[in-house]
Scaffold this active site. Structure first.
Site, PDB file in Angstrom:
ATOM      1  N   ASN A 104     -26.795  24.313 -33.425  1.00 27.37           N
ATOM      2  CA  ASN A 104     -26.990  25.715 -33.100  1.00 27.37           C
ATOM      3  C   ASN A 104     -26.634  26.587 -34.298  1.00 27.37           C
ATOM      4  O   ASN A 104     -27.274  26.448 -35.342  1.00 27.37           O
ATOM      5  CB  ASN A 104     -26.312  26.141 -31.787  1.00 27.37           C
ATOM      6  CG  ASN A 104     -24.829  25.914 -31.690  1.00 27.37           C
ATOM      7  OD1 ASN A 104     -24.356  24.785 -31.801  1.00 27.37           O
ATOM      8  ND2 ASN A 104     -24.059  26.958 -31.443  1.00 27.37           N
ATOM      9  N   ASP A 105     -25.646  27.465 -34.229  1.00 27.06           N
ATOM     10  CA  ASP A 105     -25.476  28.543 -35.205  1.00 27.06           C
ATOM     11  C   ASP A 105     -25.590  28.102 -36.666  1.00 27.06           C
ATOM     12  O   ASP A 105     -24.889  27.184 -37.110  1.00 27.06           O
ATOM     13  CB  ASP A 105     -24.098  29.180 -35.041  1.00 27.06           C
ATOM     14  CG  ASP A 105     -23.909  29.866 -33.714  1.00 27.06           C
ATOM     15  OD1 ASP A 105     -24.777  29.733 -32.845  1.00 27.06           O
ATOM     16  OD2 ASP A 105     -22.870  30.529 -33.542  1.00 27.06           O
ATOM     17  N   ASP A 158     -16.043  34.067 -34.844  1.00 28.90           N
ATOM     18  CA  ASP A 158     -17.176  34.176 -35.774  1.00 28.90           C
ATOM     19  C   ASP A 158     -16.858  35.014 -37.010  1.00 28.90           C
ATOM     20  O   ASP A 158     -17.559  35.992 -37.311  1.00 28.90           O
ATOM     21  CB  ASP A 158     -18.408  34.755 -35.076  1.00 28.90           C
ATOM     22  CG  ASP A 158     -18.814  33.983 -33.838  1.00 28.90           C
ATOM     23  OD1 ASP A 158     -18.395  32.824 -33.701  1.00 28.90           O
ATOM     24  OD2 ASP A 158     -19.558  34.540 -32.993  1.00 28.90           O
ATOM     25  N   THR A 204     -18.231  28.809 -35.451  1.00 28.52           N
ATOM     26  CA  THR A 204     -18.871  29.612 -36.490  1.00 28.52           C
ATOM     27  C   THR A 204     -17.863  30.328 -37.380  1.00 28.52           C
ATOM     28  O   THR A 204     -16.804  30.752 -36.930  1.00 28.52           O
ATOM     29  CB  THR A 204     -19.830  30.617 -35.832  1.00 28.52           C
ATOM     30  OG1 THR A 204     -20.988  29.921 -35.390  1.00 28.52           O
ATOM     31  CG2 THR A 204     -20.268  31.708 -36.790  1.00 28.52           C
ATOM     32  N   TRP A 209     -27.477  17.665 -31.293  1.00 27.72           N
ATOM     33  CA  TRP A 209     -27.530  19.113 -31.082  1.00 27.72           C
ATOM     34  C   TRP A 209     -27.201  19.917 -32.336  1.00 27.72           C
ATOM     35  O   TRP A 209     -26.255  19.595 -33.063  1.00 27.72           O
ATOM     36  CB  TRP A 209     -26.512  19.471 -29.992  1.00 27.72           C
ATOM     37  CG  TRP A 209     -26.337  20.937 -29.754  1.00 27.72           C
ATOM     38  CD1 TRP A 209     -25.490  21.787 -30.409  1.00 27.72           C
ATOM     39  CD2 TRP A 209     -27.020  21.739 -28.784  1.00 27.72           C
ATOM     40  NE1 TRP A 209     -25.608  23.066 -29.908  1.00 27.72           N
ATOM     41  CE2 TRP A 209     -26.539  23.059 -28.906  1.00 27.72           C
ATOM     42  CE3 TRP A 209     -27.991  21.452 -27.811  1.00 27.72           C
ATOM     43  CZ2 TRP A 209     -27.006  24.096 -28.093  1.00 27.72           C
ATOM     44  CZ3 TRP A 209     -28.445  22.492 -27.015  1.00 27.72           C
ATOM     45  CH2 TRP A 209     -27.946  23.797 -27.160  1.00 27.72           C
TER      46      TRP A 209
END
Length: 552
Positions: free
Chosen positions: A88-89, A211, A148, A86
């Site tokens: 993502n960001d 984040d 993040t 996987w």
């Protein structure tokens, strides 16, 4: 920010670490898998002892070999993907010693286990990427997984780890509490150590507090942090990346839970006399008939607070451009850096990210775009185009004969499924009608790219592809979001419309007049073709189809 029914899935994938008992089981399973597959990654994803300044390529996990044409499945040819599991960001890249260093959130335990960490990739041109391995592993300092944040090159050594150290400030989450931690690297970003006094920012009791975006504010000789705090972006300052002071907040309702903020200066139309601050954040546009994407505001900053000069705008009109980051090139002059920036986004959507029909890998990054701030009708707006370095992938273009579009024309696309289509269309005299590129498999249209002359909008539909048809990995909870048509206003000047579509094996990115639409798509089985059609008499002024090579 997400529809309520997707909240648990989102939290499980991104924000909630495992219970210790489950973690122990997961570790044993992963260890067994590594033995079976021969994976040679070190125990903690870092080098033992003092790491060399430039680890040899052989220390990185090997990337997959490109399969023969027609056997690639949905894995993109020219987009960055994880070798397995996987992603993502994206985390904002930085340039150091001749390389771009880029990190993305990675979960080696997906779908069985939770928790992300920072996976490292490098590039010389922002097109060809080499996956290097995990740079900041999860669950190692007692504060949770690695989420993040921002990595910066501390040129002056303000944090106390030496001049040129790479400092990462990021969110960790434990038992639902989000905190900010600092990690430092003295080997150019290949491996990181956890700061001994983490967290550097303790949660004040907020549910959403994540984040961190770190920006160097040279005008005020300080580090600046933007933190996503629900419906607010918090501003903090620091002299050393360790001690942070809250100075202001920018609050916005109607856009869901804000995430992944960004903050930068740009010159309107490249004019230094019109230097402007841009604040951006990933947001939810459902109240405007949109989905999630990148919202932004232009305005002023006084060293503590940002003041917007109007409402928000959106950078991309598609469904699959989220958690985007932007950055400039430190090798350029100040004027060049303020005139143009790069951008990249996670090419996915939390509404259906777990339901897509990929096998063994999950998630991809968009191509890198170049953005500018241009004067528009009443206020400046960001415009974008594919970064010119993508030309390095181009093969020999095939011309599409100009002339009236009567019956649908079949375009000469390559068997690899990776190409760029450029069409220039003359505007009809009465200003009405639609031109479409029909993406077909086995004679059935699974996705449509088009331009509506009356509305002045480019659009994408994908309601006939494998994911929209419920052929994913489970119940199509997000099928409504997935099947919805997406469009963006792109009223072009002059008598023609120029549309460029970057098509890969499971995505398309469309650019028209500085606007873009980013969309995943999953062709059903069968021979592939693309047809150019129109619902009124239209004329093709020029057209080409250019094959694009792979990056693996």
């Amino acid at each position: 920010m997400l529809p309520k029914i997707f909240g648990p899935a989102y939290a499980a994938l991104r924000r909630r670490p495992l219970l210790w008992t489950a973690a122990a089981v997961a570790v044993l399973l992963v260890a067994a898998a590594l033995v079976i597959t021969g994976n040679t990654r070190t125990v903690d994803g870092q080098h033992d002892g003092a790491a060399p300044t430039a680890p040899p390529a052989s220390t990185a996990p090997p990337g997959p070999q490109a399969p023969p044409a027609g056997q690639a499945g949905y894995r993109p040819a020219y987009h960055l993907t994880p070798d397995q599991r996987w992603m993502n960001d994206p985390q904002r890249p930085f340039f150091l010693d001749g390389l771009w260093h880029y990190y993305y959130l990675y979960n080696a335990d997906y779908p069985e286990g939770n928790g992300t960490e920072w996976f490292h990739a490098t590039s010389t041109d922002l097109v060809h990427w080499e996956n290097r391995g995990v740079a900041i592993p999860k669950f190692r300092n007692g504060l949770g997984d690695i989420e993040t944040g921002s990595a910066v090159v501390d040129t002056e050594g303000t944090a106390g780890f030496g001049k040129g150290a790479v400092i990462a400030v990021l969110t960790q989450q434990l038992d639902g509490v989000q905190r900010q931690s600092l990690f430092y690297s003295t080997d150019q970003g290949y491996s990181f150590q956890s700061y001994g006094q983490n967290p550097v920012m303790e949660n004040p009791g907020a549910e959403h507090w994540r984040d961190p975006r770190i920006v160097r504010d040279d005008a005020n000789n300080q580090w600046l942090m933007l933190l996503a705090e629900g419906h607010k972006i918090g501003f903090y300052t620091s002299p050393d990346l360790k001690r942070w002071t809250y100075v202001s907040g920018f609050e916005q309702d109607g856009l869901g839970i804000l995430e992944c903020p960004d903050f930068f200066q740009m010159d309107i139309d490249g004019d230094p006399a019109k230097r402007t601050w841009v604040l951006a954040a990933s947001a939810n546009g459902s109240k405007e008939g949109r989905t999630t994407g990148l919202a932004y505001w232009t305005g002023g900053f006084d060293g503590k607070a940002f003041t917007a000069d109007g409402g928000h705008q959106w950078l991309d009109g598609g469904a699959d451009f989220y958690a985007a980051v932007t950055w400039d090139d430190p090798r350029q002059s100040d004027g060049q850096r303020k005139a143009s920036r790069h951008a990249i986004g996670w090419m996915n959507n939390w509404a259906y990210a777990r339901e897509l029909p990929t096998d063994g890998w999950f998630g991809a990054a968009s191509v890198v775009r170049d953005i500018r701030l241009a004067s528009g009708a009443g206020r400046p707006a960001l415009v974008q185009a594919p970064t010119p370095a993508l030309q390095s992938l181009e093969g020999t273009p095939v011309q599409v004969p100009a002339g009236p579009i009567r019956d649908a024309r079949t375009l000469p696309i390559p068997d690899t499924g990776a190409f760029k289509a450029d069409v220039e269309l003359e505007k009809p005299a009465d200003g009405t009608g639609k031109a479409t590129l029909l993406l077909q498999s086995g004679g059935t249209t699974y996705a449509t790219i088009g331009y509506d002359f009356a509305a002045g909008r480019a659009f994408i539909t994908r309601d006939g592809d494998a994911a929209a048809g419920g052929q994913g990995k489970g119940p199509s909870e997000g099928s409504g979001d997935y099947r919805q048509a997406r469009s963006v206003e792109a009223r072009t000047a002059g008598g023609t419309v120029q549309l460029t579509a970057y098509v890969d094996r499971s995505s398309v990115e469309v650019f028209v007049d500085g606007q873009s639409l980013t969309s995943l798509m999953f062709p059903p089985a069968g021979p592939k073709e693309v047809r150019l059609a129109a619902d009124v008499p239209l004329t093709l002024k020029a057209g080409t189809v250019t094959p694009l090579s792979g990056i693996r």
